[in-house]
Design a protein around this motif. Sequence first.
Motif, PDB file in Angstrom:
ATOM      1  N   SER A  25      69.464  51.005  63.012  1.00 11.87           N
ATOM      2  CA  SER A  25      70.102  49.899  63.712  1.00 11.87           C
ATOM      3  C   SER A  25      70.886  49.095  62.690  1.00 11.87           C
ATOM      4  O   SER A  25      70.525  49.055  61.505  1.00 11.87           O
ATOM      5  CB  SER A  25      69.068  49.016  64.407  1.00 11.87           C
ATOM      6  N   GLY A  26      72.004  48.524  63.160  1.00  8.28           N
ATOM      7  CA  GLY A  26      72.849  47.769  62.249  1.00  8.28           C
ATOM      8  C   GLY A  26      73.703  48.637  61.348  1.00  8.28           C
ATOM      9  O   GLY A  26      74.355  48.141  60.429  1.00  8.28           O
ATOM     10  N   LEU A  27      73.709  49.922  61.626  1.00 10.34           N
ATOM     11  CA  LEU A  27      74.444  50.864  60.774  1.00 10.34           C
ATOM     12  C   LEU A  27      74.671  52.142  61.574  1.00 10.34           C
ATOM     13  O   LEU A  27      73.777  52.569  62.310  1.00 10.34           O
ATOM     14  CB  LEU A  27      73.592  51.169  59.523  1.00 10.34           C
ATOM     15  N   THR A  28      75.857  52.706  61.458  1.00  8.82           N
ATOM     16  CA  THR A  28      76.121  53.986  62.128  1.00  8.82           C
ATOM     17  C   THR A  28      75.734  55.102  61.181  1.00  8.82           C
ATOM     18  O   THR A  28      76.444  55.406  60.223  1.00  8.82           O
ATOM     19  CB  THR A  28      77.597  54.096  62.523  1.00  8.82           C
ATOM     20  N   LEU A  29      74.585  55.689  61.452  1.00 12.81           N
ATOM     21  CA  LEU A  29      74.013  56.681  60.558  1.00 12.81           C
ATOM     22  C   LEU A  29      74.952  57.861  60.349  1.00 12.81           C
ATOM     23  O   LEU A  29      74.939  58.490  59.285  1.00 12.81           O
ATOM     24  CB  LEU A  29      72.685  57.157  61.152  1.00 12.81           C
ATOM     25  N   ASN A  30      75.783  58.134  61.347  1.00 11.77           N
ATOM     26  CA  ASN A  30      76.656  59.301  61.285  1.00 11.77           C
ATOM     27  C   ASN A  30      77.651  59.221  60.128  1.00 11.77           C
ATOM     28  O   ASN A  30      78.181  60.243  59.698  1.00 11.77           O
ATOM     29  CB  ASN A  30      77.415  59.449  62.597  1.00 11.77           C
ATOM     30  N   TYR A  31      77.925  58.023  59.642  1.00 11.25           N
ATOM     31  CA  TYR A  31      78.913  57.857  58.578  1.00 11.25           C
ATOM     32  C   TYR A  31      78.326  58.080  57.183  1.00 11.25           C
ATOM     33  O   TYR A  31      79.071  58.082  56.193  1.00 11.25           O
ATOM     34  CB  TYR A  31      79.504  56.451  58.620  1.00 11.25           C
ATOM     35  N   TYR A  32      77.023  58.289  57.105  1.00  6.00           N
ATOM     36  CA  TYR A  32      76.359  58.311  55.808  1.00  6.00           C
ATOM     37  C   TYR A  32      75.568  59.583  55.579  1.00  6.00           C
ATOM     38  O   TYR A  32      75.125  60.238  56.524  1.00  6.00           O
ATOM     39  CB  TYR A  32      75.416  57.120  55.688  1.00  6.00           C
ATOM     40  N   ALA A  33      75.395  59.896  54.320  1.00  6.90           N
ATOM     41  CA  ALA A  33      74.416  60.911  53.956  1.00  6.90           C
ATOM     42  C   ALA A  33      73.022  60.336  54.183  1.00  6.90           C
ATOM     43  O   ALA A  33      72.806  59.127  54.049  1.00  6.90           O
ATOM     44  CB  ALA A  33      74.584  61.295  52.488  1.00  6.90           C
TER      45      ALA A  33
END
Length: 122
Positions: A25-33
Amino acid sequence: QVQLVESGGGLVQSGGSLRLSCAASGLTLNYYAVGWFRRAPGKEREGVACISNSDSTTAYASSVKGRFTISRDKAKNTVYLQMNALKAEDTAVYYCATGDVPGLATVGYDYWGQGTQVTVSS
């Protein structure tokens, strides 16, 4: 506020399976490793598996290769760790973390979850 929450841990017999989830939450996991790490009692935290933001790259610790699989569900903003053929030595607290570059070292990961306990009975 960024929050990573692991779930799916528990007690399982040797040879069994578990699937861990890492939701953000608070972050789009898809953009990160995303990396999965574990810390067994009395041991250092170690990298278990990681996946790149494009899902094109995965890596595994030699101790889990062939038994664990990391994957991502972009629609659910969640990363999974499927753990099969579990062994007593897999007992640990498992953490997920996000970063820009995938890797099995703890450096480079900015956000960490609180962990979920996995206990494998022999």
